[in-house]
Design an enzyme around this catalytic site. Structure first.
Site, PDB file in Angstrom:
ATOM      1  N   CYS A   1       0.828  -1.210   0.000  1.00  0.00           N
ATOM      2  CA  CYS A   1       0.000   0.000   0.000  1.00  0.00           C
ATOM      3  C   CYS A   1       0.863   1.260   0.000  1.00  0.00           C
ATOM      4  O   CYS A   1       0.409   2.339  -0.344  1.00  0.00           O
ATOM      5  CB  CYS A   1      -0.963  -0.002   1.188  1.00  0.00           C
TER       6      CYS A   1
ATOM      7  N   ARG B   1       4.176   1.441  -1.492  1.00  0.00           N
ATOM      8  CA  ARG B   1       5.169   1.546  -2.571  1.00  0.00           C
ATOM      9  C   ARG B   1       4.958   0.481  -3.635  1.00  0.00           C
ATOM     10  O   ARG B   1       4.367  -0.565  -3.365  1.00  0.00           O
ATOM     11  CB  ARG B   1       6.592   1.412  -1.993  1.00  0.00           C
TER      12      ARG B   1
ATOM     13  N   ASP C   1       8.526  -0.765  10.619  1.00  0.00           N
ATOM     14  CA  ASP C   1       7.421  -1.645  10.251  1.00  0.00           C
ATOM     15  C   ASP C   1       7.994  -2.805   9.419  1.00  0.00           C
ATOM     16  O   ASP C   1       8.513  -2.581   8.328  1.00  0.00           O
ATOM     17  CB  ASP C   1       6.389  -0.857   9.432  1.00  0.00           C
ATOM     18  N   PHE C   2       7.933  -4.013   9.954  1.00  0.00           N
ATOM     19  CA  PHE C   2       8.582  -5.149   9.305  1.00  0.00           C
ATOM     20  C   PHE C   2       7.664  -5.940   8.366  1.00  0.00           C
ATOM     21  O   PHE C   2       8.035  -7.008   7.910  1.00  0.00           O
ATOM     22  CB  PHE C   2       9.182  -6.089  10.360  1.00  0.00           C
ATOM     23  N   GLU C   3       6.471  -5.405   8.089  1.00  0.00           N
ATOM     24  CA  GLU C   3       5.560  -6.082   7.156  1.00  0.00           C
ATOM     25  C   GLU C   3       6.260  -6.367   5.822  1.00  0.00           C
ATOM     26  O   GLU C   3       6.055  -7.398   5.206  1.00  0.00           O
ATOM     27  CB  GLU C   3       4.348  -5.177   6.859  1.00  0.00           C
TER      28      GLU C   3
ATOM     29  N   THR D   1     -11.787  -7.683   4.342  1.00  0.00           N
ATOM     30  CA  THR D   1     -10.948  -8.513   5.218  1.00  0.00           C
ATOM     31  C   THR D   1      -9.462  -8.320   4.928  1.00  0.00           C
ATOM     32  O   THR D   1      -8.654  -9.223   5.110  1.00  0.00           O
ATOM     33  CB  THR D   1     -11.323 -10.002   5.037  1.00  0.00           C
ATOM     34  N   GLY D   2      -9.098  -7.115   4.439  1.00  0.00           N
ATOM     35  CA  GLY D   2      -7.681  -6.814   4.198  1.00  0.00           C
ATOM     36  C   GLY D   2      -6.880  -6.891   5.492  1.00  0.00           C
ATOM     37  O   GLY D   2      -7.427  -6.739   6.577  1.00  0.00           O
TER      38      GLY D   2
ATOM     39  N   ILE E   1      -4.635  -4.979   7.037  1.00  0.00           N
ATOM     40  CA  ILE E   1      -4.629  -3.837   7.974  1.00  0.00           C
ATOM     41  C   ILE E   1      -5.957  -3.751   8.702  1.00  0.00           C
ATOM     42  O   ILE E   1      -6.022  -3.479   9.895  1.00  0.00           O
ATOM     43  CB  ILE E   1      -4.301  -2.509   7.234  1.00  0.00           C
TER      44      ILE E   1
END
Length: 418
Positions: free
Chosen positions: A58, A60, A118-120, A194-195, A197
């Protein structure tokens, strides 16, 4: 590093855009779903590109790969998204070789994330690599680089506290709701979609509210029921969406659709309604915010929320950067070794030919010639000579390209670059 000797193409590029210059609308135009990434990689393969990673989140969209010219990668991106080259050039960045490598390290370790630490992104990077590997477009450089970034990310997670404290877009969403919706425990919350985030926001909200206040709606009901079952939430049909919005105080939209799923006509409310749009591209039409009583907050606003947690994280950046430098130096050394390996191999082969000619000559000339002994000694000398050259080439202050050219010239080497 003028030539990597690791790809058919000489230069490694990163081309992309992110939240720093591109707003949600523009990022939406260049976002790649799984099908688009597969199509892009297949197209790249047809163009003889042998190493490419495609990542799209979301925040980049980036391509990291080998090409004759960065425009080759830009065109691949534009061919597989709705964005144009002109739009891309207004917000884009292009990095080459060392800069491109450094950028991927910063992205993969959360230093370039919209929310620091943020390690997502690392799990997305692993997915990107696995997809490229599956499609046969991950050469040894791409594989080694991805593994190095993963290694740096693990070390930063373990050796610093840069990701300590709950801060993420989901956390920021909940903070925003708690600060702006009075008496939250008596309010109705509707989660549409149901994304990831959205699910994380829902999980965080449960800690601050009662479960029966939260209703979940998704286009495919069974997916909603699976998630709701985990948290013991109420599930309603997609057809009930408009009715549920009427009775809601907070609407969290996390559908991940390519066009808006909430439009002005669907929203009717006589009381204040806070809508959080946690999707890229935007899933709530811009005109919804014109409605009376309605406040629309998008992902980008939430990501700008800074708190003490983020301020605390910043102090660990230098330590994280020094870990990156260490892991990156190992990668560059491996790269340099790959670069001069063909020359060392050719040199070894040349010396071995000289040895074989001399052994042949001596065995004919001397009846008492001990071929076995001479063979052992010669091989050891060849090993020592090639090691000297390799150590020289690995030196910090050595112009490797000039040295390689000189070795090739002196020994008249024919290099097999494959």
């Amino acid at each position: 590093m003028k030539d990597y000797h690791i790809s058919k193409h000489h230069s490694f590029y990163t081309i992309g855009l992110n939240y720093k210059k591109a707003d949600a609308v523009v990022r939406g135009k260049f976002s790649l779903d799984d099908n688009a990434i597969s199509a892009l990689l297949a197209q790249a393969k047809d163009q003889d590109i042998d190493g490419l990673l495609a990542t799209s989140t979301c925040n980049r969209t980036e391509l990291h790969g080998f090409a004759q010219h960065p425009f080759q990668l830009i065109k691949l991106l534009c061919d597989n998204t709705t964005g144009t080259v002109e739009e891309f050039q207004e917000v884009a960045y292009v990095y080459k070789n060392n800069e491109a490598i450094g950028h991927l390290f910063r992205v993969g370790t959360g230093l370039d994330s919209q929310i620091l630490g943020d390690f997502e992104i690392i799990s997305q990077l692993k997915q990107s690599f696995n997809r490229s590997k599956k499609m046969g477009i991950a050469n040894p450089f791409i594989e080694r680089l991805t593994n190095s970034v993963i290694q740096a990310s693990k070390r930063i997670k373990n050796e610093t506290e840069i990701s300590s404290g709950a801060t993420s877009v989901a956390f920021a969403s909940v903070q925003y709701i708690l600060r702006n919706v009075p008496d939250i425990t008596s309010k109705n919350i509707l989660l549409f979609g149901t994304g990831k985030i959205g699910r994380n926001t829902c999980e965080n909200l449960i800690k601050h509210t009662k479960k029966n206040q939260i209703t979940l709606i998704n286009r495919t009901k069974d997916k909603a029921e699976r998630i709701a079952g985990k948290f013991d939430l109420v599930v309603k049909d997609y057809g009930d969406l408009q009715t549920e919005i009427r009775t809601s105080d907070v609407l969290v939209v996390a559908t991940g659709a390519q066009s808006p799923t909430i439009c002005k006509e669907m929203v009717y409310t006589k009381k204040p309604l806070l809508i959080l749009d946690l999707s890229i591209p935007k899933n709530v039409s811009d005109d919804v915010s014109e409605l009376e009583n309605v406040t629309v907050i998008h992902l980008d606003h939430l990501s700008q929320m800074t708190d003490e947690t983020l301020a605390r994280r910043k102090q660990f950046v230098p330590k994280a950067e020094s870990i990156i430098e260490t892991v990156k130096a190992d990668f560059i050394q491996w790269l340099e070794t790959r670069k001069f390996a063909p020359v060392i191999k050719a040199l070894k082969s040349k010396l071995k030919t000289m040895k074989d000619e001399e052994m042949d000559y001596q065995s004919k000339k001397r009846a008492d010639f001990d071929a076995q002994q001479a063979d052992i000694i010669s091989d050891r000398i060849i090993q020592k000579i090639t090691k000297q050259f390799a150590n020289h080439l690995k030196g910090d202050h050595v112009d490797a390209d000039s040295s390689l050219a000189l070795i090739q010239k002196v020994f008249q080497l024919e290099i097999d670059t494959q």
